[in-house]
Design a protein around this motif. Sequence first.
Motif, short mmCIF file in Angstrom:
data_model
loop_
_atom_site.label_atom_id
_atom_site.label_comp_id
_atom_site.label_asym_id
_atom_site.label_seq_id
_atom_site.Cartn_x
_atom_site.Cartn_y
_atom_site.Cartn_z
N ASP A 40 0.83 -1.22 0.00
CA ASP A 40 0.00 0.00 0.00
C ASP A 40 0.86 1.26 0.00
OD1 ASP A 40 0.98 -0.41 2.58
OD2 ASP A 40 -0.88 0.18 3.58
N PRO B 297 -1.22 -4.35 2.90
CA PRO B 297 -0.74 -3.37 3.87
C PRO B 297 0.24 -3.98 4.87
CG PRO B 297 -2.90 -4.13 4.51
CD PRO B 297 -2.51 -4.92 3.28
N HIS C 36 -5.91 -5.79 -4.88
CA HIS C 36 -5.67 -5.33 -3.50
C HIS C 36 -6.29 -6.31 -2.52
CE1 HIS C 36 -5.32 -0.77 -4.70
NE2 HIS C 36 -4.30 -1.51 -5.13
N LEU D 238 -6.59 0.38 1.33
CA LEU D 238 -6.79 -0.24 0.03
C LEU D 238 -8.25 -0.62 -0.16
CD1 LEU D 238 -3.67 -2.62 -0.02
CD2 LEU D 238 -3.91 -0.41 -1.20
#
Length: 334
Positions: A135, A181, A247, A294
């Motif tokens: 991210d 992330p 994502h 995200l």
Amino acid sequence: MSIRDKELKIHFKPGHAELVQNEVYTPYRRVLVTGATGLLGRAVYKEFKNNDWDALGSGYNRARPCFLKCNLLDEDAVRGVIQGFQPHVIVHCAAERRPDVVERHTEAAINLNVHACASLAKEAGGIFLIYISTDYVFDGRNPPYGENDAPNPLNLYGKSKLEGEREILRHCPGAAVLRVPILFGEVEKVEESAVTVLWDRVQEGAESCTIDHCQQRFPTYTNDVAHVCRNMAERALQDPSLRGIFHYSAKEQMTKYEMACAIADAFNLPSSHLIPMTEQPAGAGAQRPQNAQLECSRLELLGMSVEPTPFKTAIRDSLWPFQHDKRWRQTVFH
């Protein structure tokens, strides 16, 4: 499943030894996991291995007997591994993922995060390649970020991972990029994750300590990411058109201070000694995005997402061996 070979075993009984020939079954689907000695790589390797895949894990500095030692900067070595194993899927987890280390050791980080991607993608050919990205390719000023939003990394780590994405997709157009992330999971030491490293501060108890309460994070369990990787790999074997950027993220939004308080709560420990720090101190290292949330609808629409494991459940599973009364178990399980 397919039969690869015959295996001879000696069965011993009192006063008798018998040579027995067994058929050895191995999965027909093969996956190569780079960075299999790392935090995410271990989870990805285990996820495939436990679900009827023939998995080969590679590492370098931390390669062990069960993993192949391979320098990803050596194109001949990479070519030899791919031609020898002939994987159907490659999951590229290997990276320098510590932003402050990237700032200090930029050349080595660029070699691994960018140049190794190019070498791997060139050799992949028609193999489905999943590249793990971050991210941090976004600046965090206007979340949430979809797969088609323009990246604008703030630090060298984010820039290197973005360049890695571009090298992967340039040399291997059929590849998939999976941005995730901040990660945590089963660690060999608590310092291995920016989430689990908070454990020592939580356990200090008697002494107060300040923890960042500015940057918004979405701590995500490596086992969940590994499951998503397997979902993508299995779909790609059925649908070769699967490609592009995806994502995946947990949904619980927390600062590091809130993570530390949640860790304390998960283990029934006090948190009154933890003090939220609402301003970034000068010289705090590489700049981080304020909130790089995200948006993950593409995976969800394609039915390849995974319901995130609740943070407290996952952090208990990750940190229980590091409790004072269980530290002896670290040598057994880690």
